[in-house]
Design an enzyme around this catalytic site. Sequence first.
Site, PDB file in Angstrom:
ATOM      1  N   PHE A 239      -1.863  -5.058  -0.804  1.00  0.00           N
ATOM      2  CA  PHE A 239      -2.812  -4.194  -0.619  1.00  0.00           C
ATOM      3  C   PHE A 239      -2.434  -2.861  -0.567  1.00  0.00           C
ATOM      4  O   PHE A 239      -2.896  -1.626  -0.989  1.00  0.00           O
ATOM      5  CB  PHE A 239      -3.571  -4.529   0.485  1.00  0.00           C
ATOM      6  CG  PHE A 239      -4.722  -5.640   0.242  1.00  0.00           C
ATOM      7  CD1 PHE A 239      -5.686  -5.559  -0.627  1.00  0.00           C
ATOM      8  CD2 PHE A 239      -4.897  -6.435   1.447  1.00  0.00           C
ATOM      9  CE1 PHE A 239      -6.568  -6.542  -0.946  1.00  0.00           C
ATOM     10  CE2 PHE A 239      -6.069  -7.460   1.373  1.00  0.00           C
ATOM     11  CZ  PHE A 239      -6.805  -7.719   0.249  1.00  0.00           C
ATOM     12  N   ALA A 241       0.006  -1.371  -2.225  1.00  0.00           N
ATOM     13  CA  ALA A 241       0.352  -0.788  -3.526  1.00  0.00           C
ATOM     14  C   ALA A 241      -1.069  -0.386  -4.302  1.00  0.00           C
ATOM     15  O   ALA A 241      -1.456   0.776  -4.894  1.00  0.00           O
ATOM     16  CB  ALA A 241       0.835  -1.675  -4.500  1.00  0.00           C
ATOM     17  N   GLU A 242      -2.020  -1.437  -4.132  1.00  0.00           N
ATOM     18  CA  GLU A 242      -3.397  -0.941  -4.405  1.00  0.00           C
ATOM     19  C   GLU A 242      -3.947   0.518  -3.771  1.00  0.00           C
ATOM     20  O   GLU A 242      -4.711   1.202  -4.431  1.00  0.00           O
ATOM     21  CB  GLU A 242      -4.401  -2.294  -3.945  1.00  0.00           C
ATOM     22  CG  GLU A 242      -5.864  -2.025  -4.152  1.00  0.00           C
ATOM     23  CD  GLU A 242      -6.700  -3.402  -4.090  1.00  0.00           C
ATOM     24  OE1 GLU A 242      -6.012  -4.431  -3.881  1.00  0.00           O
ATOM     25  OE2 GLU A 242      -7.865  -3.308  -4.065  1.00  0.00           O
ATOM     26  N   ARG A 243      -3.903   0.461  -2.360  1.00  0.00           N
ATOM     27  CA  ARG A 243      -4.350   1.669  -1.726  1.00  0.00           C
ATOM     28  C   ARG A 243      -3.682   2.858  -2.223  1.00  0.00           C
ATOM     29  O   ARG A 243      -4.180   4.046  -2.371  1.00  0.00           O
ATOM     30  CB  ARG A 243      -4.340   1.463  -0.335  1.00  0.00           C
ATOM     31  CG  ARG A 243      -5.148   0.538   0.181  1.00  0.00           C
ATOM     32  CD  ARG A 243      -5.205   0.041   1.704  1.00  0.00           C
ATOM     33  NE  ARG A 243      -5.954  -1.239   1.866  1.00  0.00           N
ATOM     34  CZ  ARG A 243      -5.758  -1.992   2.676  1.00  0.00           C
ATOM     35  NH1 ARG A 243      -4.913  -2.088   3.436  1.00  0.00           N
ATOM     36  NH2 ARG A 243      -6.678  -3.037   2.733  1.00  0.00           N
ATOM     37  N   THR A 246      -4.897   4.076  -5.653  1.00  0.00           N
ATOM     38  CA  THR A 246      -6.470   4.297  -5.523  1.00  0.00           C
ATOM     39  C   THR A 246      -6.304   5.909  -4.959  1.00  0.00           C
ATOM     40  O   THR A 246      -6.864   6.599  -5.591  1.00  0.00           O
ATOM     41  CB  THR A 246      -7.171   3.511  -4.395  1.00  0.00           C
ATOM     42  OG1 THR A 246      -6.883   2.067  -4.951  1.00  0.00           O
ATOM     43  CG2 THR A 246      -8.513   3.847  -4.517  1.00  0.00           C
TER      44      THR A 246
END
Length: 382
Positions: A239, A241-243, A246
Amino acid sequence: MIETDEHQLFRKTLRDLFAREIEPHVDEWEAARTFPAHDLFPKLAAVGLLGLEYDEAYGGMGADHSYTLIAGEEMGRISCGGVPMAMAVQMSMATPALARYGSEELKEQYLAPAIRGEVVTSIAVTEPDAGSDVAGIRTRAVRDGDEWVINGAKLYITNGTQADWLCLLARTSDDPGYHGMSLIVVPTAVPGVVVSRKLEKLGMWSSDTAELSFTDVRVPVSNTIGEVGRGFQQQMAQFQAERLITFYKQVGSIELALERTTAYLRERKAFGAPLLANQHLQFVLAELSARHDVLKHYARTTADAVLRGEDATRYATIGKLLGSRLQREVADCAVQFHGGMGYMDENWTSRYFRDTRLDSIGAGADEVMLRILARMDGYSVE
Ligand SMILES: Cc1cc2nc3c(=O)[nH]c(=O)nc-3n(C[C@H](O)[C@H](O)[C@H](O)COP(=O)(O)OP(=O)(O)OC[C@H]3O[C@@H](n4cnc5c(N)ncnc54)[C@H](O)[C@@H]3O)c2cc1C
């Protein structure tokens, strides 16, 4: 982080590539409610975008995290949110755990083709009864000899109608809560994996979103990413890396929205002068721009922390929270300052307004970011 000539060259390469391969098709893909990921991804892979920080042994670029920041900023400048979100899934949401914890065989078989853009991937965590509270997932994988037998459902899965494999979070034991989950690579061609519904959305139209069901789906136990039972912890790291991606996209998207809005106000005349002559509009733009500047610098501080190998949880959480909120404010102002034109589908503002709404919900809602921060900073009684 200092932006070198090499960074600038990479930025230009991406901007040219997106202008050539994405921008001319955006309207068509938005109308189609999907885009041809299998055609586009190899073109992105050709410049290394799908494996920026991944090991060269699997076709990655072996670049450092500063290139992910540049990539995110440029992706944020694409004139829709859907395609960059789908790209980000492949780069930073479905593959980081595999790259970090996966076996050699699994990386060879699944990560390398994803980096080459030959296959499309999805991250499958959210379920009808569990989103923010990941510990509540029910999809279950039960061991039968050397295979997992998977049953359950996943909801809101980006790239879900075209994915070749999923990074799936499932319960692999009866241990409650955060315990007993595993991340498993599930090829979608395996019998029992079904796209139950393609979902219609407020925005992000060019990105396909699906509900998936799993009925007696059999995959080898060797498809488990890392250790059995560590899936929750691995997904929490994923998560991050995702944040980060984003947040970096938001920095780019806000910059472009402010540029475009300013250009419009300079041209549009009312009351005998350009709209930009109004001090109220100038001040609102100046303030948004100042806040964007702080965010942009915070993104560089964040990237520096990652480059130093520090735990960047607090940076990623704050960046994603404040980026999502500022982006929503900027989108609202962009619509307002364009007047009737701002509300028209033919203008970029209406798509931007719809698309940016998602970031305060997806990749962890704003309230989930605040929950993490409250705990980290001691404003919690748990
Ligand atoms: C377009 C789109 C694409 C998506 N893509 C994917 C994907 O590819 N893969 C995937 O696994 N998931 C995906 N998601 C799911 C997304 O991550 C979840 O929607 C998100 O995590 C929120 O979960 P939820 O929808 O179940 O909301 P809930 O958990 O039901 O929360 C609803 C609201 O309650 C509030 N809330 C929640 N928790 C708290 C709290 N602790 N304190 C205070 N308030 C709180 C928030 O305002 C939140 O928005 C996608 C969603 C969308 C809309």
